[in-house]
Enzyme design. Structure first.
Site, PDB file in Angstrom:
ATOM      1  N   MET A   1      47.477  71.733  52.298  1.00 14.14           N
ATOM      2  CA  MET A   1      46.929  71.825  53.638  1.00 14.14           C
ATOM      3  C   MET A   1      45.459  71.452  53.612  1.00 14.14           C
ATOM      4  O   MET A   1      44.846  71.355  52.600  1.00 14.14           O
ATOM      5  CB  MET A   1      47.075  73.256  54.137  1.00 14.14           C
ATOM      6  N   SER A 305      56.290  67.597  54.085  1.00 16.76           N
ATOM      7  CA  SER A 305      55.240  67.250  53.124  1.00 16.76           C
ATOM      8  C   SER A 305      54.085  68.225  53.272  1.00 16.76           C
ATOM      9  O   SER A 305      53.857  68.773  54.352  1.00 16.76           O
ATOM     10  CB  SER A 305      54.731  65.844  53.399  1.00 16.76           C
ATOM     11  N   ASP A 306      53.352  68.414  52.197  1.00 20.75           N
ATOM     12  CA  ASP A 306      52.039  69.026  52.358  1.00 20.75           C
ATOM     13  C   ASP A 306      51.200  68.015  53.153  1.00 20.75           C
ATOM     14  O   ASP A 306      51.557  66.843  53.284  1.00 20.75           O
ATOM     15  CB  ASP A 306      51.410  69.345  50.989  1.00 20.75           C
ATOM     16  N   TRP A 307      50.088  68.471  53.690  1.00 21.91           N
ATOM     17  CA  TRP A 307      49.323  67.667  54.647  1.00 21.91           C
ATOM     18  C   TRP A 307      48.683  66.449  53.980  1.00 21.91           C
ATOM     19  O   TRP A 307      47.690  66.558  53.270  1.00 21.91           O
ATOM     20  CB  TRP A 307      48.270  68.555  55.308  1.00 21.91           C
ATOM     21  N   GLY A 308      49.311  65.318  54.194  1.00 27.74           N
ATOM     22  CA  GLY A 308      48.807  64.106  53.571  1.00 27.74           C
ATOM     23  C   GLY A 308      49.416  63.831  52.207  1.00 27.74           C
ATOM     24  O   GLY A 308      48.960  62.951  51.491  1.00 27.74           O
TER      25      GLY A 308
END
Ligand code: NAG
Ligand code: NAG
Ligand code: NAG
Ligand code: NAG
Ligand code: NAG
Ligand code: NAG
Ligand code: NAG
Ligand code: NAG
Ligand code: NAG
Ligand code: NAG
Ligand code: NAG
Ligand code: NAG
Length: 817
Positions: A1, A305-308
């Site tokens: 995140m 997904s995790d952020w990015g």
């Protein structure tokens, strides 16, 4: 995140005011101390890793395990969607929440609001700050874990979150330097597994989707994301993210273990992690997502997904990822762009036949099944508009969709949770040392309170940085909290001391204490007790520099203890700290309070004055020296190759106490250790087979359910022991069961591993019987050839006691001839 912080560190391009609060640990805490440097392994000598086999296609959900009806509803819903709508449902959008799925008003679908985090609502005004994950683990209390998860989810629901981004089983704590171990639970898969299962069950019982993160082998923050070329819209790597290279047995027995509990608890979603795994990005590692998670563990929900953490479209989709976050209008490296590997690209990929409609439908069915299962389609609270402006992940100026809000803003969602948080704080604070009857306090008349962790937060109550003054009851980045109030140790002690007519003298400036001393300023009479408050900050995306407490803490203790023969140290910390002051003869007691949330002061006073008898136990090892820990982070790579960041999990199963035990190393305070104001004994450990004395070595091959082969979760053996309170104070005992596998088990098996625990109330002088139920998984190891859990032949030894090094009774058993 928190992609912003990752990228912001690279360039100053986006220093919007709303995000500038995120900073790394300032060098002032540990001046001159560099990150430890680890020589990358010479890959031309050892190359057993670096490759993850491809496993396709991605298994479809069947809703088995109780989601069958919701699955039918989800399928019916998906039939009504256009291709574009499906693509956008798999793709996040900037909006009020940390992650947003667009509403489809035509179908009465209000969208999904995904929120941080595991200790509170990160963007929540008038919401509670609960005890942290590491605190919850230190309670060794299943009911506490459930109650905490339920209450946290109630608040999230009332603010309109459909999905809580937690709980966390990775990082597990391979390295004590990882910046976010406090968000997760214990450096042990069994204890973390119990924590995951209780928390997820509770959150979902309260009607909110849980998210098991970060899958998998996400054990360091340093280089968790690639570094990008500054001029190419961040699609060209300078260096790729670190690769966690883990062998199959270790992955199963350590890192995947608690995630199996999560799948078994029917968690709605998993979050794939930033790191690479054996060379492939975790969000496009088909072996991990298709084979291990959706196959072996029978996971029926969706992978986000995790952020990015998404680095491809088609490849990620075929590898089993179902939703990309934060999705469209994403930050790639250092620039906001409207592009997404999903979104319009996904529509195009389906139109040209690269991704099948079948796969896309399965993605959306996986997303919508838990939504219907939890009844989120019916009368779900709207998103509280107050969260939007506080959301640093998609600042207002990035919003493309016209979000509308209904319902009151700044809703007070706290209920009476503070009472529970106070109890939980006391139940999770570990008493490490208590000599000369220092505790509980007996009406001290002259009290010194020292240290910058004792008092109020003087720079605002929602600071995402390592502030100097104020109690640290939570820590930084996406797991950080907005306190509506905080009970500080100083407030709580002062209020209590006034009842006894006591004098309270405060010294809250660490620099002043260490540079100028204290005695010239204090009442000349020797204090009855000096309470020293120390803290250790840590945060996502930044690994810790040191295992010492911050702000020159060791010198503060030395100065106080030099002048005060009854010095009691209290720490508010992310987890592992070395405590060189523990041997000081004037340090009579030490309490590790971790991050106890908003009732930090009151919960501590309950222990200090003996209203509550301490029962918490360490969920990790406190060693004598930093250099005693194995498995250091990969913190620097001096070569320029794209794939040079490699983290070799060469210690294999020797994580945490398993390492110290395997090498017979002395430790200061071992895993599972914690004192009480009474004493307990344990005896008469006896075991009994549940069904048949002779088990098959491999489990029966039963149809996979969420959590994997149900045969692994069957009870095979029950042990009982008798616990006696041999002291004079009533209290909770936490008896623990450890297993030593037979000699026939392959090399590298740790000497003893936690496989059971209980928390029992035992009045002084009384005796209680405790029971430990073992499942097949508990007495099996992962056989890499059979690709299954095998019970070894030969004699097991079971140890029961009060820590990983305090075994009071033993017994043996064999299961397989
Ligand atoms: C790595 O190992 C190979 C083979 O032994 C050796 O030739 C090479 O010099 C080593 N590289 C480094 C950087 O030590
Ligand atoms: C990673 O590589 C090791 C060594 O080849 C292997 O045992 C393990 O199964 C691999 N794991 C994954 C997820 O690819
Ligand atoms: C949406 O909700 C309205 C009001 O409850 C209802 O009449 C309508 O049938 C619903 N539409 C769908 C597609 O479910
Ligand atoms: C970066 O993206 C922007 C907007 O999409 C585009 O105009 C620009 O040409 C891109 N720059 C590079 C170097 O690719
Ligand atoms: C499609 O994906 C590429 C990256 O592969 C990205 O540059 C582009 O902006 C995306 N297009 C859209 C419309 O999102
Ligand atoms: C199909 O579309 C996707 C997304 O735009 C693109 O990456 C892929 O190259 C296209 N394939 C073909 C065969 O046109
Ligand atoms: C956004 O919503 C507001 C309130 O409903 C409305 O007045 C406005 O026209 C909408 N804007 C757009 C661009 O749709
Ligand atoms: C803390 O004490 C030091 C040394 O006396 C002093 O320089 C500093 O200004 C003090 N800090 C505050 C906030 O008072
Ligand atoms: C312990 O504290 C007393 C004051 O109470 C002091 O005289 C003594 O020197 C201290 N001991 C040490 C080892 O610092
Ligand atoms: C500290 O020293 C005083 C004076 O010598 C003594 O009365 C007291 O018992 C000592 N306290 C502890 C905890 O040893
Ligand atoms: C890595 O790249 C930098 C910048 O181009 C260069 O100065 C340095 O010498 C390179 N290091 C190695 C080991 O190639
Ligand atoms: C139990 O086993 C441990 C480890 O082998 C040993 O240290 C301990 O003395 C044993 N306890 C009893 C009561 O036999």
């Amino acid at each position: 995140m928190k992609v912003l912080t990752d990228a912001m560190l690279l360039s100053g391009l986006l220093l919007a005011p709303s995000v500038s609060g995120s900073t790394g640990q300032t060098p002032i805490d540990h001046p001159g101390k560099p990150f430890s440097y680890v020589q990358p392994r010479n890959t031309s000598i050892l190359t057993p890793y670096g490759h993850s086999p491809a496993v396709h296609p991605s298994p479809k959900t069947s809703g088995k395990g109780g989601w069958e009806h919701a699955l039918a509803q989800a399928k019916e819903f998906v039939e009504k969607l256009t291709l574009e709508e499906k693509s956008w449902m798999a793709t996040g959008q900037p909006g009020p929440c940390v992650g947003n799925v667009l509403p489809i008003p035509r179908l009465n679908f209000t969208g999904l609001c995904l929120q941080n985090g595991p200790q509170c609502i990160e963007e929540g005004t008038y919401s509670s700050v609960f005890i942290s994950g590491v605190s919850a683990a230190a309670s060794w209390d299943r009911k506490l874990l459930y109650d905490r998860g339920y209450a946290l989810a109630e608040e999230h629901k009332a603010k309109g979150s459909h999905v809580i981004l937690g709980p966390i089983a990775g990082p597990l704590g391979r390295s004590p330097y990882d910046g976010r171990t406090w968000e997760g639970f214990a450096a042990d898969p069994y204890l973390t597994g119990v924590c995951m299962e209780e928390t997820i069950t509770a959150m979902q019982d309260a009607g909110v989707q849980a998210n098991a993160k970060h899958f998998i082998a996400n054990e360091q923050e340093t280089q968790r994301n690639p570094t990008y070329a500054p001029d190419a819209n961040a699609t060209t790597y300078i260096q790729d993210s670190v690769s966690s290279n883990v062998d199959d047995r270790t992955l199963h027995e350590i890192y995947m273990w608690p995630f199996a509990n999560a799948a078994r608890a029917r968690v709605a979603s998993f979050m794939c992690s930033y790191n690479r795994l054996n060379g492939s990005h975790a969000c496009q590692n088909s072996y991990a997502l298709n084979h291990l998670l959706k196959g072996e563990l029978g996971f029926q929900g969706y992978v986000m997904s995790d952020w990015g953490a998404t680095h491809s479209g088609v490849a990620s989709i075929e590898s089993g990822m179902d939703m990309t976050m934060p999705g469209g209008f994403t930050l790639y490296g250092e620039m906001w762009t409207e592009g997404s590997y999903f979104g319009k690209n996904l529509t195009a990929a389906v139109e040209n036949g690269t991704v099948s409609t079948d796969r896309l439908d399965d993605m959306i069915v996986r997303i919508m099944t838990p939504y219907f299962w939890l009844g989120q389609d019916k009368d779900y609270p709207s998103v509280d508009a107050s969260v939007g402006p506080l959301n640093v992940d998609s600042p207002l100026y990035t919003w493309l969709y016209n979000w509308t809000f209904t319902g009151p803003t700044n809703r007070d969602v706290r209920g009476n949770h503070s009472e529970m948080i106070r109890e939980h704080g006391a139940a999770s604070t570990v008493l490490l040392k208590n000599e000369r009857n220092a505790l509980p306090l007996r009406k001290p008349r002259n009290i010194v309170v020292a240290g910058n962790d004792a008092g109020p937060i003087t720079q605002g109550s929602a600071i995402h940085s390592n502030y100097e003054f104020g109690v640290l009851a939570n820590s930084g980045s996406s797991g950080s909290c907005r306190f509506s109030y905080i009970s500080t140790p100083l407030d709580a002690i002062t209020a209590r001391a006034r009842k006894d007519g006591a004098l309270v003298q405060t010294f809250l400036n660490n620099t002043q204490i260490t540079e100028e001393g204290m005695t010239s300023l204090w009442n000349p009479e020797l204090p009855d007790v000096c309470l020293v408050f120390l803290k250790a900050w840590s945060e996502e995306n930044v690994d810790r520099r040191s295992l010492d407490l911050d702000w020159n803490a060791n010198a503060v203790v030395a100065e106080v203890a030099k002048n005060c023969n009854n010095t009691i140290v209290v720490t508010h910390s992310t987890g592992v700290n070395v405590m060189p002051f523990a041997d000081h003869p004037n340090v009579t007691a030490i309490l590790a309070a971790h991050y106890p949330g908003e009732e930090a002061g009151n919960s501590l006073v309950d222990l200090l004055y003996g209203d509550v008898n301490p029962s918490a136990k360490l969920p990790y090892v406190i060693a004598y020296n930093e250099s005693d820990y194995n498995a250091p982070l990969t913190t620097d790579v001096l070569t320029n190759g794209t794939y040079d960041w490699q983290s070799w999990f060469d210690e294999k199963l020797e994580v945490g106490y398993r390492y110290f035990d395997a090498h017979n190393l002395p430790v200061r305070y071992e895993f599972g250790f914690g004192l009480s104001y009474t004493t307990f004994d344990l005896a008469s450990l006896t075991g009994k087979a549940v069904a048949t004395a002779n088990l098959s070595a491999l489990p029966a091959q039963r149809p996979i359910q969420p959590g994997g082969n149900p045969a692994l979760w069957e009870k095979v053996f029950t042990l009982t022991a008798v616990v006696t309170n041999t002291g004079t104070v009533d209290g909770h005992a936490i008896p623990q069961l450890y297993v030593a596998f037979p000699k026939s088990t392959p090399a590298g098996t740790p000497p003893s591993q936690l496989r059971g625990f209980d928390k029992v109330w035992v009045p002084a002088g009384e005796t209680k019987t405790v029971t430990f139920d073992l499942m097949r998984r508990d007495v099996s190891y992962w056989d890499v050839v059979a690709q299954d859990w095998r019970i070894p032949t030969g004699q097991f030894t079971f140890h029961a006691g009060f820590s990983s090094r305090d075994f009071r009774a033993n017994t043996t058993a064999s299961f397989v001839r």
